[in-house]
Design an enzyme around this catalytic site. Structure first.
Site, short mmCIF file in Angstrom:
data_model
loop_
_atom_site.label_atom_id
_atom_site.label_comp_id
_atom_site.label_asym_id
_atom_site.label_seq_id
_atom_site.Cartn_x
_atom_site.Cartn_y
_atom_site.Cartn_z
N ASP A 175 -98.76 17.26 66.37
CA ASP A 175 -99.95 16.90 66.53
C ASP A 175 -100.64 17.59 67.75
O ASP A 175 -100.23 16.97 68.86
CB ASP A 175 -100.15 15.59 66.41
CG ASP A 175 -101.67 15.24 66.39
OD1 ASP A 175 -102.67 16.05 66.43
OD2 ASP A 175 -102.00 13.88 65.97
N ASP B 110 -110.41 16.09 59.30
CA ASP B 110 -110.97 15.43 60.44
C ASP B 110 -111.76 16.97 61.08
O ASP B 110 -111.42 17.94 60.83
CB ASP B 110 -110.01 15.26 61.47
CG ASP B 110 -109.11 14.00 61.08
OD1 ASP B 110 -109.76 13.19 60.13
OD2 ASP B 110 -108.06 13.82 61.46
N LEU C 141 -103.45 17.85 69.52
CA LEU C 141 -104.01 16.96 70.24
C LEU C 141 -104.69 15.93 69.64
O LEU C 141 -105.52 15.68 68.97
CB LEU C 141 -105.39 18.03 70.68
CG LEU C 141 -105.99 17.54 71.85
CD1 LEU C 141 -104.82 17.72 73.16
CD2 LEU C 141 -107.17 18.43 72.17
N GLU D 121 -100.19 19.02 62.42
CA GLU D 121 -101.44 18.16 61.83
C GLU D 121 -102.72 19.01 61.45
O GLU D 121 -103.35 18.85 60.59
CB GLU D 121 -101.57 17.19 62.66
CG GLU D 121 -102.39 15.94 61.96
CD GLU D 121 -103.45 15.57 62.76
OE1 GLU D 121 -104.48 15.28 62.08
OE2 GLU D 121 -103.81 15.42 64.09
N GLU D 122 -102.71 20.36 62.32
CA GLU D 122 -104.16 21.21 62.08
C GLU D 122 -104.05 22.05 60.99
O GLU D 122 -104.92 22.77 60.63
CB GLU D 122 -104.32 21.60 63.37
CG GLU D 122 -104.76 20.92 64.53
CD GLU D 122 -105.89 19.98 64.21
OE1 GLU D 122 -106.52 20.40 63.40
OE2 GLU D 122 -106.23 18.84 64.93
P1 FDP Z 1 -108.36 10.77 66.04
O1 FDP Z 1 -108.88 10.66 64.85
O2 FDP Z 1 -109.24 10.72 67.34
O3 FDP Z 1 -107.38 12.01 66.24
O4 FDP Z 1 -104.94 9.67 63.68
C1 FDP Z 1 -105.73 10.24 64.81
C2 FDP Z 1 -106.37 9.07 65.66
O5 FDP Z 1 -107.36 9.48 66.48
C3 FDP Z 1 -105.41 8.17 66.56
O6 FDP Z 1 -105.05 8.96 67.54
C4 FDP Z 1 -105.95 6.93 66.63
O7 FDP Z 1 -105.09 5.93 67.00
C5 FDP Z 1 -106.62 6.65 65.49
O8 FDP Z 1 -106.88 8.19 64.74
C6 FDP Z 1 -107.99 5.95 65.52
O9 FDP Z 1 -108.44 5.45 64.16
P2 FDP Z 1 -109.87 4.60 64.33
O10 FDP Z 1 -110.83 5.43 64.69
O11 FDP Z 1 -109.95 4.49 62.79
O12 FDP Z 1 -109.41 3.28 64.90
#
Ligand code: FDP
Length: 338
Positions: free
Chosen positions: A116, A65, A118, A94-95
């Site tokens: 995690d 990400d 943020l 997570e980072e």
């Molecule tokens: P983000 O990527 O913005 O950090 O796993 C991270 C997460 O957010 C969750 O907080 C959130 O529920 C999910 O991803 C959102 O995923 P979608 O965009 O696929 O719905």
């Protein structure tokens, strides 16, 4: 008038319920709350300081990400608050791809911290609530030595503490050490988390379903049938709410009831499917909170807290919420209803 109770006092009083407790866990959690206050201050100032923005991305995290500056700030803040206290043998974030060691110069403690820093950070630019998720395990490696992956790779059932902080319209800390779930709101003027939601119980049933329906074409048939059901007249009046920040969606589910789903999708891999949420950093700690509050957290096949992670960044399906709603989902998932 109700009593004013700080998180510090709450931790100390909870510790007194365990006569064998040494105070280590209490001190560790107390150190963490300091990091949360520092992050909360940075999140509040984020727009002003221009520390954010997709185009200001500095890196990619272990899961690929985009890592924004505030993610890195939160990561560093937690690390700097926790590396020297003598309570931890290692950390996992997570980072970070690998386990984070405690520097040689500091003593190694009996706990491991996973976090995690943020969660939901892709939403920061549009002012949507983000949060920090954390969990603590008791080390399994020999005392006094540097921690190893096995200290972190434990079932959710083994967590000694779990919780999250949501940086929203107010900053709230929700945690459990296995004696219920308690919520504290940060009084920024006083600089303390004050008990605002003692002994949170998730409603037995709710009327909100929360999922990224944009993925529905890639879900398994049972999940599609379930979501069709909640939208049908026979289900009663369900509402759809999906923020896309797990911490905010699960926090709402905890307080209002209903169901949060991030099932497997069969988009890139039509045979085995793929999952989005991380077991160690997101699913297990939130499952621990939801179960402690009387809810159910499952992959569909088994309780989330019974999964033993085999790697630091493993992902899994997540379905959690009010017991009646999740049981209904499982009836579809097991093919007992259509
Ligand atoms: P983000 O990527 O913005 O950090 O796993 C991270 C997460 O957010 C969750 O907080 C959130 O529920 C999910 O991803 C959102 O995923 P979608 O965009 O696929 O719905």
């Amino acid at each position: 008038m109700s009593k004013i109770i700080t998180v510090q006092r709450h931790l100390v009083e909870s510790q007194a319920l365990h006569p064998s407790a040494t105070g280590d866990l209490t001190a560790l959690l107390w150190d963490l709350t300091l990091a949360f206050k520092v992050i909360a201050r940075a999140v509040r100032k984020a727009g002003l300081l221009d520390v954010l923005g997709q185009d200001e991305a500095v890196d990619s995290n272990a899961s690929g990400d985009t890592v924004m500056k505030l993610d890195r700030y939160a990561q560093d803040t937690i690390y700097r608050a926790m590396d020297h206290g003598g309570h931890l043998c290692c950390m996992a974030s997570e980072e970070e791809q690998e386990l984070i060691p405690i520097p040689d110069k500091y003593p190694k403690g009996k706990y491991a911290l996973s976090f995690d820093p943020l969660d939901g950070s892709s939403n920061i630019d549009v002012n949507v609530s983000v949060g920090t998720i954390f969990s603590i395990t008791q080390r399994v490696s020999p005392e006094g030595t540097p921690g190893v992956d096995a200290d972190v790779l434990q079932k959710g059932r083994e967590l000694v503490a779990a919780g999250y902080v949501i940086y929203g319209s107010s900053t709230m800390l929700v945690y459990s050490t296995g004696q219920g779930v308690h919520g504290f709101t940060l009084d920024a003027g006083v600089g303390e988390f004050l008990l605002s939601h003692p002994n949170i119980r998730i409603p037995e049933r709710g009327t909100i379903y929360s999922t990224n329906e944009g993925n529905s074409a890639y879900w398994d048939q049972a999940t599609r049938d379930y979501v069709d059901f909640v939208k049908s007249p026979e289900s009663g009046a369900y509402k759809s709410r999906y923020i896309g920040s797990m911490i905010a969606d699960v926090h709402r589910t905890l307080l209002y009831g209903g169901i949060f789903l991030y099932p497997k999708t069969y988009r890139k891999d039509p045979v085995n499917g793929e999952c989005k949420l991380r077991l160690i950093y997101e699913a297990a700690p939130m499952a621990a909170i939801v179960e402690q509050a009387g809810g159910i957290a499952t992959t569909g096949d088994e309780a989330l807290l019974d999964l033993t992670p085999t790697s630091l960044h493993e992902r899994c399906p997540v379905i959690m919420g009010s017991p009646a709603n999740v049981k209904e989902y499982l009836e579809f998932y097991r093919g007992e209803r259509r």
